[in-house]
Scaffold this motif. Structure first.
Motif, PDB file in Angstrom:
ATOM      1  N   LEU A  12       0.818  -1.198   0.000  1.00  0.00           N
ATOM      2  CA  LEU A  12       0.000   0.000   0.000  1.00  0.00           C
ATOM      3  C   LEU A  12       0.859   1.258   0.000  1.00  0.00           C
ATOM      4  CD1 LEU A  12      -2.967  -0.775   2.392  1.00  0.00           C
ATOM      5  CD2 LEU A  12      -2.699  -1.225  -0.025  1.00  0.00           C
ATOM      6  N   LEU A  13       2.087   1.138   0.441  1.00  0.00           N
ATOM      7  CA  LEU A  13       2.977   2.284   0.452  1.00  0.00           C
ATOM      8  C   LEU A  13       3.837   2.357  -0.801  1.00  0.00           C
ATOM      9  CD1 LEU A  13       4.210   2.130   4.144  1.00  0.00           C
ATOM     10  CD2 LEU A  13       2.791   3.896   3.138  1.00  0.00           C
ATOM     11  N   HIS A  14       3.722   1.363  -1.666  1.00  0.00           N
ATOM     12  CA  HIS A  14       4.659   1.276  -2.784  1.00  0.00           C
ATOM     13  C   HIS A  14       4.334   2.242  -3.901  1.00  0.00           C
ATOM     14  CE1 HIS A  14       7.628  -0.532  -5.412  1.00  0.00           C
ATOM     15  NE2 HIS A  14       6.723  -0.479  -6.368  1.00  0.00           N
ATOM     16  N   ALA A  15       3.058   2.443  -4.198  1.00  0.00           N
ATOM     17  CA  ALA A  15       2.697   3.279  -5.338  1.00  0.00           C
ATOM     18  C   ALA A  15       1.780   4.394  -4.878  1.00  0.00           C
ATOM     19  CB  ALA A  15       1.994   2.437  -6.398  1.00  0.00           C
ATOM     20  N   VAL A  16       2.334   5.338  -4.150  1.00  0.00           N
ATOM     21  CA  VAL A  16       1.507   6.353  -3.514  1.00  0.00           C
ATOM     22  C   VAL A  16       1.275   7.566  -4.400  1.00  0.00           C
ATOM     23  CG1 VAL A  16       2.123   5.713  -1.181  1.00  0.00           C
ATOM     24  CG2 VAL A  16       3.557   7.328  -2.430  1.00  0.00           C
ATOM     25  N   ALA A  17       1.778   7.547  -5.609  1.00  0.00           N
ATOM     26  CA  ALA A  17       1.557   8.664  -6.507  1.00  0.00           C
ATOM     27  C   ALA A  17       1.387   8.132  -7.917  1.00  0.00           C
ATOM     28  CB  ALA A  17       2.741   9.630  -6.439  1.00  0.00           C
ATOM     29  N   PRO A  18       0.857   8.966  -8.856  1.00  0.00           N
ATOM     30  CA  PRO A  18       0.615   8.474 -10.205  1.00  0.00           C
ATOM     31  C   PRO A  18       1.891   8.026 -10.878  1.00  0.00           C
ATOM     32  CG  PRO A  18      -0.467  10.591  -9.832  1.00  0.00           C
ATOM     33  CD  PRO A  18       0.437  10.350  -8.664  1.00  0.00           C
ATOM     34  N   TRP A  19       1.744   7.088 -11.811  1.00  0.00           N
ATOM     35  CA  TRP A  19       2.858   6.642 -12.620  1.00  0.00           C
ATOM     36  C   TRP A  19       2.950   7.524 -13.843  1.00  0.00           C
ATOM     37  CZ3 TRP A  19       5.246   1.448 -12.267  1.00  0.00           C
ATOM     38  CH2 TRP A  19       4.940   0.827 -11.048  1.00  0.00           C
ATOM     39  N   GLY A  20       4.131   7.589 -14.457  1.00  0.00           N
ATOM     40  CA  GLY A  20       4.268   8.302 -15.712  1.00  0.00           C
ATOM     41  C   GLY A  20       5.444   9.233 -15.689  1.00  0.00           C
ATOM     42  N   ILE A 174       1.701  -7.964  -6.564  1.00  0.00           N
ATOM     43  CA  ILE A 174       2.453  -7.492  -7.729  1.00  0.00           C
ATOM     44  C   ILE A 174       3.255  -6.250  -7.377  1.00  0.00           C
ATOM     45  CG2 ILE A 174       2.218  -6.484 -10.035  1.00  0.00           C
ATOM     46  CD1 ILE A 174      -0.210  -8.307 -10.425  1.00  0.00           C
ATOM     47  N   ASN A 175       2.653  -5.361  -6.598  1.00  0.00           N
ATOM     48  CA  ASN A 175       3.353  -4.137  -6.214  1.00  0.00           C
ATOM     49  C   ASN A 175       4.517  -4.397  -5.276  1.00  0.00           C
ATOM     50  OD1 ASN A 175       2.110  -2.118  -7.696  1.00  0.00           O
ATOM     51  ND2 ASN A 175       0.439  -1.892  -6.244  1.00  0.00           N
ATOM     52  N   SER A 176       4.570  -5.576  -4.669  1.00  0.00           N
ATOM     53  CA  SER A 176       5.686  -5.903  -3.776  1.00  0.00           C
ATOM     54  C   SER A 176       6.736  -6.760  -4.485  1.00  0.00           C
ATOM     55  CB  SER A 176       5.180  -6.636  -2.528  1.00  0.00           C
ATOM     56  OG  SER A 176       4.732  -7.937  -2.848  1.00  0.00           O
ATOM     57  N   LEU A 177       6.535  -7.012  -5.773  1.00  0.00           N
ATOM     58  CA  LEU A 177       7.477  -7.836  -6.531  1.00  0.00           C
ATOM     59  C   LEU A 177       8.270  -6.967  -7.502  1.00  0.00           C
ATOM     60  CD1 LEU A 177       5.319 -11.017  -7.246  1.00  0.00           C
ATOM     61  CD2 LEU A 177       7.486 -10.949  -5.999  1.00  0.00           C
ATOM     62  N   THR A 178       8.927  -5.965  -6.968  1.00  0.00           N
ATOM     63  CA  THR A 178       9.811  -5.124  -7.766  1.00  0.00           C
ATOM     64  C   THR A 178      11.256  -5.430  -7.391  1.00  0.00           C
ATOM     65  OG1 THR A 178       9.880  -3.337  -6.138  1.00  0.00           O
ATOM     66  CG2 THR A 178       8.061  -3.302  -7.739  1.00  0.00           C
ATOM     67  N   GLU A 179      12.171  -4.976  -8.223  1.00  0.00           N
ATOM     68  CA  GLU A 179      13.581  -5.261  -7.955  1.00  0.00           C
ATOM     69  C   GLU A 179      13.993  -4.740  -6.585  1.00  0.00           C
ATOM     70  OE1 GLU A 179      18.049  -4.495  -9.842  1.00  0.00           O
ATOM     71  OE2 GLU A 179      16.259  -3.800 -10.908  1.00  0.00           O
ATOM     72  N   TRP A 180      13.593  -3.504  -6.250  1.00  0.00           N
ATOM     73  CA  TRP A 180      14.008  -2.933  -4.964  1.00  0.00           C
ATOM     74  C   TRP A 180      13.479  -3.772  -3.816  1.00  0.00           C
ATOM     75  CZ3 TRP A 180      12.526  -1.580  -0.241  1.00  0.00           C
ATOM     76  CH2 TRP A 180      13.414  -0.827   0.524  1.00  0.00           C
ATOM     77  N   ASP A 181      12.196  -4.137  -3.890  1.00  0.00           N
ATOM     78  CA  ASP A 181      11.599  -4.888  -2.780  1.00  0.00           C
ATOM     79  C   ASP A 181      12.221  -6.268  -2.635  1.00  0.00           C
ATOM     80  OD1 ASP A 181       9.227  -3.264  -1.602  1.00  0.00           O
ATOM     81  OD2 ASP A 181       9.031  -3.020  -3.758  1.00  0.00           O
ATOM     82  N   VAL A 182      12.550  -6.898  -3.756  1.00  0.00           N
ATOM     83  CA  VAL A 182      13.205  -8.201  -3.691  1.00  0.00           C
ATOM     84  C   VAL A 182      14.573  -8.078  -3.035  1.00  0.00           C
ATOM     85  CG1 VAL A 182      14.259 -10.018  -5.103  1.00  0.00           C
ATOM     86  CG2 VAL A 182      11.942  -9.209  -5.627  1.00  0.00           C
ATOM     87  N   ARG A 183      15.318  -7.041  -3.402  1.00  0.00           N
ATOM     88  CA  ARG A 183      16.667  -6.853  -2.850  1.00  0.00           C
ATOM     89  C   ARG A 183      16.647  -6.543  -1.355  1.00  0.00           C
ATOM     90  NH1 ARG A 183      20.697  -5.653  -6.738  1.00  0.00           N
ATOM     91  NH2 ARG A 183      21.738  -4.245  -5.286  1.00  0.00           N
ATOM     92  N   THR A 251       9.730   2.792  -3.188  1.00  0.00           N
ATOM     93  CA  THR A 251       9.995   2.584  -1.770  1.00  0.00           C
ATOM     94  C   THR A 251      11.268   3.312  -1.362  1.00  0.00           C
ATOM     95  OG1 THR A 251       8.996   0.402  -2.033  1.00  0.00           O
ATOM     96  CG2 THR A 251      10.187   0.815   0.006  1.00  0.00           C
ATOM     97  N   GLU A 252      12.226   3.395  -2.280  1.00  0.00           N
ATOM     98  CA  GLU A 252      13.467   4.115  -1.979  1.00  0.00           C
ATOM     99  C   GLU A 252      13.182   5.587  -1.688  1.00  0.00           C
ATOM    100  OE1 GLU A 252      17.521   4.181  -1.260  1.00  0.00           O
ATOM    101  OE2 GLU A 252      16.271   2.451  -1.789  1.00  0.00           O
ATOM    102  N   ASP A 253      12.285   6.195  -2.466  1.00  0.00           N
ATOM    103  CA  ASP A 253      11.901   7.586  -2.213  1.00  0.00           C
ATOM    104  C   ASP A 253      11.192   7.717  -0.868  1.00  0.00           C
ATOM    105  OD1 ASP A 253      12.839   8.404  -4.759  1.00  0.00           O
ATOM    106  OD2 ASP A 253      10.984   7.705  -5.670  1.00  0.00           O
ATOM    107  N   LEU A 254      10.370   6.725  -0.549  1.00  0.00           N
ATOM    108  CA  LEU A 254       9.657   6.741   0.724  1.00  0.00           C
ATOM    109  C   LEU A 254      10.639   6.742   1.891  1.00  0.00           C
ATOM    110  CD1 LEU A 254       6.670   6.559   1.738  1.00  0.00           C
ATOM    111  CD2 LEU A 254       7.063   4.112   1.981  1.00  0.00           C
ATOM    112  N   ILE A 255      11.683   5.918   1.789  1.00  0.00           N
ATOM    113  CA  ILE A 255      12.706   5.862   2.833  1.00  0.00           C
ATOM    114  C   ILE A 255      13.393   7.207   2.980  1.00  0.00           C
ATOM    115  CG2 ILE A 255      14.961   4.865   3.407  1.00  0.00           C
ATOM    116  CD1 ILE A 255      13.956   2.235   2.199  1.00  0.00           C
ATOM    117  N   THR A 256      13.709   7.826   1.851  1.00  0.00           N
ATOM    118  CA  THR A 256      14.377   9.128   1.892  1.00  0.00           C
ATOM    119  C   THR A 256      13.519  10.151   2.623  1.00  0.00           C
ATOM    120  OG1 THR A 256      15.584   8.694  -0.147  1.00  0.00           O
ATOM    121  CG2 THR A 256      15.327  10.994   0.490  1.00  0.00           C
TER     122      THR A 256
END
Length: 349
Positions: A12-20, A174-183, A251-256
């Motif tokens: 739920l925290l992964h895609a908190v803004a529009p894509w594009g 699906i939103n939790s299966l990104t490269e960053w989240d896997v790493r 998620t990296e931006d969220l951490i920042t």
């Protein structure tokens, strides 16, 4: 812990803004704080009339604790250490909690997605998950491998039995299966780390929510809304794979932003909900209406109602135990709702 236990909270925290392509510049990493006074903290103190001790509300973030721990000031850590009681949203160390989360996500009556979803949507979903499974060995870090984590194990921990899951949970998965989240897998998220530390220190731990209270609102979407949400999520990830879309905030931006002490820019701006953002100007009118209905439903069920319910339970705990100190660790998105937390009867510092 298996990946499914964090699908709800982290996705739920992964895609908190529009894509594009039209997104503000990403924030740069915060400089290491030079002193304790330079550090930000999502910590509120609940003052009670003397001689009763204060209690604390701490806003957490569902990411590996090692990414944020050095930016959490000593006063927050001291509040945790000095509190005899530590409460979370859910009891993260109870196997029954994990079992209930798993069962809540499953389709009833032994159904499967292959027979439930439209054929094209199912094929696209399977194609994307096959892609993720293929890429996972390349996404994993050498440190993960050194700790005995293997790609197949990790994929099964996160996406195992996906064909038996309800579509809305697959969308979040699906939103939790990104490269960053896997790493980042393999390191306890901040909430779980605090729960493990509280148990190690012999503190009294507890929860203010029940699993069904987190699960049922998600399962309450009607089927057409779920299909819309799953389709939009797949379109976003397919666009990223094809290079035609770029995720706006990761998620990296969220951490920042958490480390910088400012989550309002991406989470709370315009009172947005912490959900995959389906609303954009390119949607046809009918689809835009559906997106607005989903956003309104989740905002009501997963933010406002949860805030009110959690606030009542925290207030009751404090009133029943006036001589004890409590440390409540909740997701920062909920802790920042002043209208709800103001009902505690205390002041926040």
């Amino acid at each position: 812990m298996p990946g499914f236990s964090w699908v709800f909270l982290s996705a739920l925290l992964h895609a908190v803004a529009p894509w594009g392509a039209h997104r503000p510049d990403r924030p740069r990493q915060c400089d290491a704080p030079k002193s304790q006074s330079d550090m930000n903290s999502f910590l509120w103190r609940v003052k009670r009339a003397p001689p009763h001790p204060p209690s604390y509300l701490f806003g957490t973030i569902h990411v590996p604790y090692s990414r944020v721990w050095d930016f959490i000031p000593d006063r927050s850590k001291q509040a945790f250490h000095s509190s005899r009681n530590v409460f979370f949203e859910l009891d993260l160390t109870d196997p029954l909690t994990i079992s209930k989360l798993t069962n809540c996500q499953l389709l009833p009556h032994g159904e499967s997605l292959q027979t439930l979803l439209p054929r094209d949507l199912y094929r696209r979903l399977k194609r994307h998950l096959d892609y993720v499974k293929h890429m996972m060995p390349y996404w994993m870090t050498s440190d993960q491998r050194g700790r005995g984590l293997y790609a197949d194990y990790l994929f099964n921990a996160i996406a195992g039995n996906w064909e038996r899951k309800r579509p809305v949970w697959v969308m979040l998965m699906i939103n939790s299966l990104t490269e960053w989240d896997v790493r980042s897998r393999g390191t306890p998220v901040l909430d779980l780390y605090l729960a493990q530390e509280a148990e190690r220190m012999g503190k009294t731990t507890g929860a203010v929510e029940r699993v069904e209270e987190q699960c049922h609102p998600l399962n309450g979407l009607n089927f057409s809304q779920v299909l819309f949400a799953l389709n939009q999520t797949l379109l976003q990830h397919e666009g990223v794979r094809a290079g035609s879309l770029q995720g706006s905030f990761t998620t990296e931006d969220l951490i920042t932003h958490y480390n910088c002490g400012d989550l309002s820019h991406i989470i709370f701006n315009h009172d947005t909900s912490q959900l995959p953002h389906f609303i954009n100007s390119s949607l046809p009118a009918h689809d835009r209406t559906t997106a607005l209905q989903i956003d309104s439903y989740f905002r009501r069920e997963l933010i406002y109602k949860r805030n009110e319910r959690m606030a009542r339970r925290v207030s009751a705990l404090l009133q029943r135990n006036p001589n004890q100190t409590f440390f409540f660790a909740f997701g920062a998105g909920k802790g920042a709702s002043d209208t709800a937390w103001g009902r505690f009867g205390g002041r926040f510092n």
